[in-house]
Motif scaffolding. Structure first.
Motif, PDB file in Angstrom:
ATOM      1  N   LEU A 311      22.849  49.505  61.038  1.00 39.24           N
ATOM      2  CA  LEU A 311      22.640  49.217  62.456  1.00 39.24           C
ATOM      3  C   LEU A 311      21.166  49.364  62.833  1.00 39.24           C
ATOM      4  CD1 LEU A 311      24.835  48.316  64.380  1.00 39.24           C
ATOM      5  CD2 LEU A 311      24.909  50.616  65.314  1.00 39.24           C
ATOM      6  N   ALA A 312      20.505  50.358  62.261  1.00 39.69           N
ATOM      7  CA  ALA A 312      19.071  50.521  62.522  1.00 39.69           C
ATOM      8  C   ALA A 312      18.281  49.335  61.977  1.00 39.69           C
ATOM      9  CB  ALA A 312      18.579  51.826  61.899  1.00 39.69           C
ATOM     10  N   PHE A 313      18.653  48.857  60.793  1.00 40.56           N
ATOM     11  CA  PHE A 313      17.972  47.692  60.219  1.00 40.56           C
ATOM     12  C   PHE A 313      18.238  46.442  61.055  1.00 40.56           C
ATOM     13  CE2 PHE A 313      17.838  44.168  57.062  1.00 40.56           C
ATOM     14  CZ  PHE A 313      16.481  44.253  56.758  1.00 40.56           C
ATOM     15  N   LEU A 314      19.463  46.311  61.530  1.00 36.71           N
ATOM     16  CA  LEU A 314      19.786  45.173  62.390  1.00 36.71           C
ATOM     17  C   LEU A 314      19.000  45.243  63.694  1.00 36.71           C
ATOM     18  CD1 LEU A 314      21.523  42.666  62.808  1.00 36.71           C
ATOM     19  CD2 LEU A 314      23.342  44.136  63.674  1.00 36.71           C
ATOM     20  N   LEU A 315      18.869  46.436  64.256  1.00 37.94           N
ATOM     21  CA  LEU A 315      18.077  46.602  65.477  1.00 37.94           C
ATOM     22  C   LEU A 315      16.629  46.190  65.246  1.00 37.94           C
ATOM     23  CD1 LEU A 315      17.535  47.644  68.343  1.00 37.94           C
ATOM     24  CD2 LEU A 315      17.313  49.950  67.374  1.00 37.94           C
ATOM     25  N   LEU A 316      16.085  46.548  64.101  1.00 35.46           N
ATOM     26  CA  LEU A 316      14.711  46.175  63.775  1.00 35.46           C
ATOM     27  C   LEU A 316      14.535  44.658  63.797  1.00 35.46           C
ATOM     28  CD1 LEU A 316      11.919  47.214  62.741  1.00 35.46           C
ATOM     29  CD2 LEU A 316      12.826  46.929  60.426  1.00 35.46           C
ATOM     30  N   ASN A 317      15.466  43.952  63.198  1.00 32.34           N
ATOM     31  CA  ASN A 317      15.377  42.492  63.160  1.00 32.34           C
ATOM     32  C   ASN A 317      15.624  41.872  64.536  1.00 32.34           C
ATOM     33  OD1 ASN A 317      15.249  41.454  60.106  1.00 32.34           O
ATOM     34  ND2 ASN A 317      16.440  43.338  60.177  1.00 32.34           N
ATOM     35  N   ILE A 318      16.534  42.464  65.298  1.00 32.63           N
ATOM     36  CA  ILE A 318      16.809  41.944  66.639  1.00 32.63           C
ATOM     37  C   ILE A 318      15.588  42.087  67.534  1.00 32.63           C
ATOM     38  CG2 ILE A 318      18.119  42.439  68.742  1.00 32.63           C
ATOM     39  CD1 ILE A 318      20.545  42.947  67.002  1.00 32.63           C
ATOM     40  N   GLU A 319      14.911  43.220  67.446  1.00 29.31           N
ATOM     41  CA  GLU A 319      13.727  43.425  68.282  1.00 29.31           C
ATOM     42  C   GLU A 319      12.618  42.433  67.927  1.00 29.31           C
ATOM     43  OE1 GLU A 319      13.465  44.957  70.858  1.00 29.31           O
ATOM     44  OE2 GLU A 319      14.841  46.649  70.910  1.00 29.31           O
ATOM     45  N   ILE A 320      12.484  42.128  66.642  1.00 30.73           N
ATOM     46  CA  ILE A 320      11.479  41.134  66.242  1.00 30.73           C
ATOM     47  C   ILE A 320      11.857  39.756  66.779  1.00 30.73           C
ATOM     48  CG2 ILE A 320      10.457  39.945  64.265  1.00 30.73           C
ATOM     49  CD1 ILE A 320      10.753  42.570  62.701  1.00 30.73           C
ATOM     50  N   ALA A 321      13.133  39.393  66.618  1.00 31.65           N
ATOM     51  CA  ALA A 321      13.576  38.091  67.123  1.00 31.65           C
ATOM     52  C   ALA A 321      13.432  38.013  68.637  1.00 31.65           C
ATOM     53  CB  ALA A 321      15.026  37.847  66.708  1.00 31.65           C
ATOM     54  N   ASP A 322      13.746  39.106  69.318  1.00 25.39           N
ATOM     55  CA  ASP A 322      13.633  39.111  70.781  1.00 25.39           C
ATOM     56  C   ASP A 322      12.176  39.024  71.222  1.00 25.39           C
ATOM     57  OD1 ASP A 322      14.895  39.776  73.536  1.00 25.39           O
ATOM     58  OD2 ASP A 322      13.323  41.284  73.306  1.00 25.39           O
ATOM     59  N   TYR A 323      11.299  39.678  70.491  1.00 22.56           N
ATOM     60  CA  TYR A 323       9.875  39.682  70.862  1.00 22.56           C
ATOM     61  C   TYR A 323       9.292  38.277  70.840  1.00 22.56           C
ATOM     62  CZ  TYR A 323       4.977  41.108  70.945  1.00 22.56           C
ATOM     63  OH  TYR A 323       3.652  41.271  71.292  1.00 22.56           O
ATOM     64  N   PHE A 324       9.743  37.472  69.891  1.00 24.23           N
ATOM     65  CA  PHE A 324       9.190  36.119  69.748  1.00 24.23           C
ATOM     66  C   PHE A 324      10.059  35.057  70.421  1.00 24.23           C
ATOM     67  CE2 PHE A 324       7.228  38.432  66.238  1.00 24.23           C
ATOM     68  CZ  PHE A 324       5.904  38.059  66.387  1.00 24.23           C
ATOM     69  N   SER A 325      11.012  35.491  71.240  1.00 30.44           N
ATOM     70  CA  SER A 325      11.835  34.535  71.983  1.00 30.44           C
ATOM     71  C   SER A 325      11.258  34.324  73.373  1.00 30.44           C
ATOM     72  CB  SER A 325      13.278  35.047  72.103  1.00 30.44           C
ATOM     73  OG  SER A 325      13.863  35.202  70.832  1.00 30.44           O
ATOM     74  N   PHE A 334      18.044  33.965  65.327  1.00 30.49           N
ATOM     75  CA  PHE A 334      17.137  34.384  64.261  1.00 30.49           C
ATOM     76  C   PHE A 334      16.555  33.139  63.583  1.00 30.49           C
ATOM     77  CE2 PHE A 334      20.056  37.932  64.739  1.00 30.49           C
ATOM     78  CZ  PHE A 334      19.187  39.012  64.775  1.00 30.49           C
ATOM     79  N   GLN A 335      15.240  33.080  63.515  1.00 32.43           N
ATOM     80  CA  GLN A 335      14.546  31.987  62.846  1.00 32.43           C
ATOM     81  C   GLN A 335      13.523  32.577  61.885  1.00 32.43           C
ATOM     82  OE1 GLN A 335      12.896  29.267  65.701  1.00 32.43           O
ATOM     83  NE2 GLN A 335      14.835  29.001  66.804  1.00 32.43           N
ATOM     84  N   PHE A 336      13.447  32.001  60.695  1.00 36.31           N
ATOM     85  CA  PHE A 336      12.568  32.549  59.660  1.00 36.31           C
ATOM     86  C   PHE A 336      11.525  31.531  59.207  1.00 36.31           C
ATOM     87  CE2 PHE A 336      16.454  35.014  59.474  1.00 36.31           C
ATOM     88  CZ  PHE A 336      15.978  36.311  59.413  1.00 36.31           C
ATOM     89  N   SER A 337      11.191  30.605  60.064  1.00 39.61           N
ATOM     90  CA  SER A 337      10.150  29.635  59.731  1.00 39.61           C
ATOM     91  C   SER A 337       9.576  29.073  61.020  1.00 39.61           C
ATOM     92  CB  SER A 337      10.712  28.503  58.860  1.00 39.61           C
ATOM     93  OG  SER A 337      11.730  27.801  59.557  1.00 39.61           O
ATOM     94  N   GLY A 338       8.357  28.528  60.903  1.00 35.77           N
ATOM     95  CA  GLY A 338       7.738  27.879  62.046  1.00 35.77           C
ATOM     96  C   GLY A 338       6.832  28.767  62.862  1.00 35.77           C
ATOM     97  N   ASN A 339       6.787  30.065  62.556  1.00 35.66           N
ATOM     98  CA  ASN A 339       5.935  30.973  63.314  1.00 35.66           C
ATOM     99  C   ASN A 339       5.388  32.019  62.348  1.00 35.66           C
ATOM    100  OD1 ASN A 339       5.036  33.244  64.950  1.00 35.66           O
ATOM    101  ND2 ASN A 339       6.035  32.237  66.684  1.00 35.66           N
ATOM    102  N   PHE A 340       4.090  31.965  62.108  1.00 31.90           N
ATOM    103  CA  PHE A 340       3.478  32.863  61.131  1.00 31.90           C
ATOM    104  C   PHE A 340       3.654  34.333  61.514  1.00 31.90           C
ATOM    105  CE2 PHE A 340      -0.430  35.420  60.784  1.00 31.90           C
ATOM    106  CZ  PHE A 340      -0.307  35.797  59.455  1.00 31.90           C
TER     107      PHE A 340
END
Length: 427
Positions: A311-325, A334-340
């Motif tokens: 859950l902590a690892f999932l939160l880490l990824n969610i916060e990154i995805a949310d930051y760039f949304s 979740f997107q893993f391409s198109g943004n350096f």
């Protein structure tokens, strides 16, 4: 003398001594149920009044003749009568009188063993009846409040119901001798009833992530209560609630669409929802350390730690995805391409998380955690080489490679130090 069984064979005199009073006690209630089904009783007082007389007689016989089962039979028969009338004749326009009857019946069965605490201190059935009286009457009271008094704060109904159970728990702790063999079951019954109502507050009053938070907090609270009242049911229910809370956040895609993306990154509802549930999992795992770690014969401590880490690892990824949304987006993707910056944030965050796992695994000498950290670090390096570096300019490639390489070198240094210390200790 042998103790009879309610569902035992009729040929056994001990069983018959239990079965005959129990079956006889249900007959008056069956007659009242038949009357309720046949007559248009808009006012339940005639049948409920007779039911009170029968209940008092049954409870008196239970005390005088030590027939504990009669209290449970009385509760079941009364509930059958109440539900029969409620489902067939209840009118929200005349709700006050039925509400008073429902609360009165629940209070009568709940208070009964406390009035004769000395006689029932070493028994279980009267206390089980008392503890279950309020939960079994809850639907009746809640339905009356929901249909006749739509106050908008229906979460207060289970909150009020929790008070008698908590008071009963305190009274039992003060009045029942600690050496009583029935104390553990009594405390578990009233504690479980109180926590049942506390659990209901969240889905009734709140929605979405608040339900999950409530269940996670209660699961951790049950694991803590297991330290005070070592009843295996508390540990089982607490673990189950925590697993359900994890599943609602990790395996439910709809959770990412609960709220539109806010303008505040990181410090958002994802942080407190996933963070609190993860903390509850870690706390429960800590509380269920050996020898309290077995649930249904299985060691649950590693499971809870694993779910918390996931859950902590999932939160880490969610916060990154949310930051760039973009703010205002209806759901998170979740997107893993198109943004350096986003791609490198994932890689660096994964590497740092792997490093943290490695430090924990070394400090706690837990081999699966160390292997998990090395596996995640390997996946991060593969992502870096096969995905990230192919899409970056020359300068960015060098910078990304240097950052991940530093983390990998530091991780390998820690692991080598750990292996060296382990070999010295083994020698």
């Amino acid at each position: 003398t042998t103790r009879g069984k309610l569902f035992g064979t009729l040929s056994d005199p001990a069983n018959l001594a239990i079965q005959l009073p129990a079956l006889s006690a249900t007959l008056p209630f069956l007659l009242l149920i038949m009357v309720t089904l046949r007559l248009p009783l808009t006012n339940p007082s005639p049948v409920f009044g007779l039911a009170v007389v029968f209940v008092v007689l049954l409870l008196g016989m239970a005390k005088i003749f030590s027939l504990d089962l009669l209290s449970a039979v009385g509760l079941g028969s009364t509930l059958a009568l109440e539900y029969t009338w409620h489902l067939g004749h209840f009118n929200p326009d005349h709700a006050t009188l039925p509400l008073a009857w429902y609360i009165g019946f629940a209070a009568l069965f709940t208070i009964f063993p406390f009035l004769f605490h000395r006689e029932f201190a070493t028994r279980t059935t009267p206390w089980a009846t008392a503890a279950l009286a309020a939960p079994l009457h809850f639907f009746l009271v809640y339905d009356v409040m929901r249909t006749a008094y739509p106050i908008g704060m229906l979460g207060l109904v289970p909150a009020v119901f929790a008070v008698p159970s908590l008071v009963g728990l305190i009274v039992l702790l003060k009045r029942t001798p600690p050496e009583s063999p029935a104390l553990s079951a009594q405390l578990a019954l009233f504690g479980g009833a109180a926590l049942f109502f506390i659990t209901l507050i969240f889905p009734i009053q709140f929605d979405r992530q608040w339900i999950t938070l409530g269940w996670a907090l209660e699961g951790a609270a049950l694991c803590w209560l297991f330290h005070r009242v070592p009843h295996p049911g508390l540990r089982l229910v607490g673990t189950a609630l925590l697993v359900v809370a994890f599943a609602r956040l990790a395996l439910n895609p709809a959770v990412l669409s609960y709220h539109a993306r806010s303008a505040t990154p990181i410090f958002n509802w994802y942080l407190y929802t996933y963070g609190i549930v993860a903390i509850c999992l870690f706390v429960a795992a800590r509380l269920l350390a050996p020898p309290r770690n077995l649930v249904l014969g299985r060691n649950t401590q590693p499971l809870l730690y694993t779910l918390g880490a996931l859950l902590a690892f999932l939160l880490l990824n969610i916060e990154i995805a949310d930051y760039f949304s973009r703010p205002g987006m209806a759901g998170l993707t979740f997107q893993f391409s198109g943004n350096f910056a986003r791609d490198m944030s994932y890689s660096i965050a994964w590497a740092l998380f792997a490093l943290l796992l490695l430090i924990i695994g070394i400090h706690q000498t837990v081999r699966p955690v160390r292997y998990a950290s090395l596996g995640l670090l390997s996946v991060t390096i593969l992502k870096l080489f096969l995905h990230d570096l192919s899409q970056l300019d020359q300068l960015y490639r060098i910078a990304a490679f240097v950052v991940v390489a530093i983390i990998a070198i530091f991780a390998s240094f820690l692991y080598q130090r750990f292996l060296g210390l382990s070999q010295k200790q083994s020698q």
